[in-house]
Design an enzyme around this catalytic site. Structure first.
Site, short mmCIF file in Angstrom:
data_model
loop_
_atom_site.label_atom_id
_atom_site.label_comp_id
_atom_site.label_asym_id
_atom_site.label_seq_id
_atom_site.Cartn_x
_atom_site.Cartn_y
_atom_site.Cartn_z
N GLU A 54 -1.13 -14.84 -1.57
CA GLU A 54 -2.28 -14.04 -1.14
C GLU A 54 -2.31 -14.04 0.38
OE1 GLU A 54 -4.78 -12.05 -2.60
OE2 GLU A 54 -5.22 -11.83 -0.47
N ASP A 104 -3.26 -3.06 -4.54
CA ASP A 104 -3.79 -1.92 -3.79
C ASP A 104 -2.83 -0.75 -4.01
OD1 ASP A 104 -5.70 -3.69 -2.79
OD2 ASP A 104 -4.43 -4.25 -1.09
N LYS A 108 -3.65 7.54 -0.65
CA LYS A 108 -3.40 8.69 0.23
C LYS A 108 -1.91 8.81 0.53
CE LYS A 108 -7.86 8.43 2.50
NZ LYS A 108 -8.60 7.81 3.58
N ASP A 140 -4.99 0.22 -12.68
CA ASP A 140 -5.91 1.26 -13.18
C ASP A 140 -5.53 2.61 -12.56
OD1 ASP A 140 -6.80 0.05 -10.63
OD2 ASP A 140 -8.17 1.75 -10.68
C1 LIG Z 1 -6.94 -5.26 -5.55
S1 LIG Z 1 -6.76 -6.97 -5.29
C2 LIG Z 1 -6.24 -7.58 -6.89
C3 LIG Z 1 -6.37 -9.08 -6.99
C4 LIG Z 1 -5.94 -9.67 -8.34
N1 LIG Z 1 -4.52 -9.45 -8.59
C5 LIG Z 1 -6.78 -9.10 -9.45
O1 LIG Z 1 -6.26 -8.30 -10.24
O2 LIG Z 1 -7.95 -9.49 -9.54
C6 LIG Z 1 -5.26 -7.04 -4.36
C7 LIG Z 1 -5.04 -8.40 -3.68
O3 LIG Z 1 -3.74 -8.41 -3.11
C8 LIG Z 1 -3.82 -8.92 -1.78
N2 LIG Z 1 -2.71 -8.29 -1.07
C9 LIG Z 1 -2.58 -6.97 -0.79
N3 LIG Z 1 -1.40 -6.74 -0.20
C10 LIG Z 1 -0.78 -7.94 -0.11
C11 LIG Z 1 0.48 -8.36 0.41
N4 LIG Z 1 1.33 -7.48 0.94
N5 LIG Z 1 0.79 -9.67 0.36
C12 LIG Z 1 -0.06 -10.57 -0.18
N6 LIG Z 1 -1.27 -10.24 -0.69
C13 LIG Z 1 -1.62 -8.95 -0.66
C14 LIG Z 1 -5.19 -8.50 -1.28
O4 LIG Z 1 -5.63 -9.30 -0.22
C15 LIG Z 1 -6.03 -8.66 -2.55
O5 LIG Z 1 -6.54 -9.97 -2.67
#
Ligand SMILES: C[S@@+](CC[C@H](N)C(=O)[O-])C[C@H]1O[C@@H](n2cnc3c(N)ncnc32)[C@H](O)[C@@H]1O
Length: 194
Positions: A54, A104, A108, A140
């Site tokens: 994370e 994420d 866009k 999703d």
């Molecule tokens: C939308 S959340 C989903 C969290 C978890 N997997 C869930 O389903 O509840 C995406 C997570 O990935 C982390 N994140 C996004 N890009 C990342 C990256 N390149 N490396 C590490 N963490 C990342 C974000 O900080 C966030 O906590």
């Protein structure tokens, strides 16, 4: 018990034994967020080793302190960027399963280059997974789902297979939110060709 893995050297790769003290293979939760899935799956399979990656410090601290409070000795948290961690910090063929859950989607078009899965991510996934290791993906976001299926499923390095035991797979924190809003959840399982 120290759950946070703080790499002493960022310019070398680590084995599973370096990180856990023993073991040859682990599973990695990429972007583990608040760790709802990571802690649940670690309880479900105490014989397996789990690393949560994370980039947000506050989230990772929460995951590590919850894992310690719950006495989970099979969990480590690493504050790192997912791709860097897989490409530069783990030894080849050391991961049995990569969990890539509700990432994420960068919807866009001008942000598509920020997506974790790109054509050049596929060899990185291949290198770190053990032969027949798995990438388990849930989202999703329909368009990002198609994007990942096209890139990973279309590569000769992986094959898509049915995900049969999904009902035993713990829900993530984000998944609960999306399900409460009635959103469709898309799931795909890709297996590394030996
Ligand atoms: C939308 S959340 C989903 C969290 C978890 N997997 C869930 O389903 O509840 C995406 C997570 O990935 C982390 N994140 C996004 N890009 C990342 C990256 N390149 N490396 C590490 N963490 C990342 C974000 O900080 C966030 O906590």
């Amino acid at each position: 018990m120290a759950t946070a893995f703080i790499p002493p050297d960022y310019f070398r790769r680590y084995s599973v034994a370096d990180i856990f003290g023993s073991g040859q293979e682990c599973e990695v939760d990429l972007g583990c967020g608040d760790g709802g899935f990571l802690l649940a799956v670690a309880h479900q399979h105490p014989e397996r080793l789990y690393i949560g990656v994370e980039r947000l410090l506050g989230r990772l601290r929460k995951v590590c302190s919850r894992a310690e409070a719950q006495g989970l000795e099979n969990v480590r948290g690493v504050r790192a960027e997912s791709r860097y961690f897989l490409e530069w910090m783990l030894q080849a063929e050391s991961v049995r399963r990569l969990h890539y859950l509700f990432p994420d989607p960068w919807p866009k078009e001008r942000h598509h280059k920020k997506r974790f899965v790109q054509e050049d991510t596929v060899p990185v996934l291949y290198r770190v997974l053990a032969p027949e290791g798995e990438l388990l993906f849930r989202t999703d976001h329909e368009e990002y789902y198609s994007w990942v299926c096209e890139i990973v499923g279309g590569s000769p390095l992986f094959r898509r297979e049915e995900w049969t035991d999904l009902e035993n797979y713990p829900a993530t924190d984000f998944q609960r939110q999306w399900e409460a809003q009635g959103k469709t959840i898309y799931s795909a399982r890709f297996v590394r060709n030996s």
